[in-house]
Scaffold this active site. Structure first.
Site, mmCIF file in Angstrom:
data_model
loop_
_atom_site.group_PDB
_atom_site.id
_atom_site.type_symbol
_atom_site.label_atom_id
_atom_site.label_comp_id
_atom_site.label_asym_id
_atom_site.label_seq_id
_atom_site.Cartn_x
_atom_site.Cartn_y
_atom_site.Cartn_z
ATOM 1 N N CYS A 123 0.841 -1.206 0.000
ATOM 2 C CA CYS A 123 0.000 0.000 0.000
ATOM 3 C C CYS A 123 0.875 1.254 0.000
ATOM 4 C CB CYS A 123 -0.915 -0.009 1.227
ATOM 5 S SG CYS A 123 -2.211 -1.265 1.124
ATOM 6 N N CYS A 205 -3.621 0.287 -3.178
ATOM 7 C CA CYS A 205 -4.259 0.547 -1.872
ATOM 8 C C CYS A 205 -3.548 1.689 -1.154
ATOM 9 C CB CYS A 205 -4.246 -0.708 -0.995
ATOM 10 S SG CYS A 205 -2.639 -1.481 -0.826
#
Ligand code: JS2
Length: 304
Positions: A123, A205
């Site tokens: 992420c 993400c």
């Protein structure tokens, strides 16, 4: 004078004479078999011509380059992927388009490849780009922890390569491949980038970044891959912020910035998709990368 004896056919010799009907059937069968074999040889051996296109052909030494890049990536650059089977990746990749019309490739053709090669991107490390490929790649190479699509295995392998197949052969077409203006949008290369760009966006993400070119009238172009594929495949349940960096080239100056209408169009899309949007002109770390190549530029004296 020599005597000749003609011995009659004896009862006990095996009968070697076949009935007339059986002889005719065998003859016809043999004729059909020979015709079939000749036809098959004609079909498979007769050289059929490849489809001719206006675009660049498959990159020369494609398989060797593909395998070499795959091994460099999996064995040296990202050893956490050392178990990937590069030969299987190549054969799966080729099966997506060989022996097919290169203007009729579908997303499903590349699905086996995408299923075979899975890679987790941490992420907050995804960097998208649009009309700023070189600078984006220079930046991730220096920064070391972020990923453009071309810093993932499939993107790294395929970057700047050309490939296509042909219905008449199981090999790649090294004579020509279709180019974008041949009314051939669903070609082997474009469909590949479309599929893996979508997967790259779906997997992103946290806070994701996009590098846009502020020297263009429209830094955000809604028909680009970023604007039409990646923007709409970011998952709002995983991505909570899109951070845009509008970079102006040192030479060309700035034509558009975060406050322009083009960026505002991107902001509106993000608002509708419940993803927070932020924008920065000339993100400083990226500016440093630009200034390495042009340290005497006035903009760089202030930066350094
Ligand atoms: C790389 C190629 C090739 O966010 C980026 C990347 O994820 C990319 O996959 O898609 C976005 C860039 O595409 P966009 O917004 O249309 O910008 P662009 O500068 O016009 O790039 C067009 C080419 C993107 C797809 N692509 N990407 N390496 O070799 C390559 N070939 C093609 N067709």
């Amino acid at each position: 004078m020599a005597n000749y004896e003609f011995s009659p056919v004896s009862e006990d010799r095996p009968c070697c004479r076949l009935s007339r009907t059986v002889q005719i059937c065998l003859g016809v069968g043999l004729l059909i078999l020979i015709t079939l074999i000749v036809s098959l040889l004609f079909i498979f051996l007769w050289p059929r011509s490849l489809l001719v296109w206006k675009g660049k052909p498959t990159t020369n030494h494609f398989p060797e380059i593909f395998l070499g890049r795959c091994l460099v990536y999996t064995q040296i650059l990202r050893p956490e992927m050392r178990d990937q089977d590069c030969k299987k990746i190549l054969s799966t990749f080729k099966r997506a388009f060989v022996s097919k019309n290169p203007c009729n490739i579908t997303r499903e053709d590349y699905e086996p490849l995408v299923k075979l090669v899975t890679q987790t991107i941490p992420c907050n490390t995804s960097l998208f780009w649009s009309k700023s490929k070189d600078l984006a790649h220079q930046y991730t190479r220096v920064q070391g922890k972020m990923f453009t699509l071309e810093d993932t295995l499939l993107g790294y392998i395929a970057d700047n390569l050309t490939w296509c197949g042909d219905p008449s052969t199981s090999d790649m077409n090294y004579d020509s491949c279709p180019q974008w203006n041949e009314n051939c949008p669903n070609n082997s290369v474009s469909m590949f980038w479309d599929v893996i760009s979508k997967k790259f966006a779906e997997a992103a993400c946290g806070v994701v970044q996009v590098m846009l070119n502020g020297s263009l009238p429209e830094p955000f172009y809604k028909n680009s891959i970023f604007g039409s594929v990646e923007v709409y495949n970011l998952d709002p349940s995983k991505v909570h912020k899109l951070q845009a960096w509008v970079m102006h080239s040192l030479e060309a100056g700035s034509s558009n910035s975060c406050s322009g209408s083009s960026i505002n169009e991107l902001k509106l899309i993000m608002d509708k998709r419940n993803i927070t949007f932020a924008c920065q002109d000339n993100h400083r770390p990226v500016r440093f990368v630009q200034c390495v190549q042009n340290p005497e530029h006035p903009s760089c004296r202030a930066t350094i």
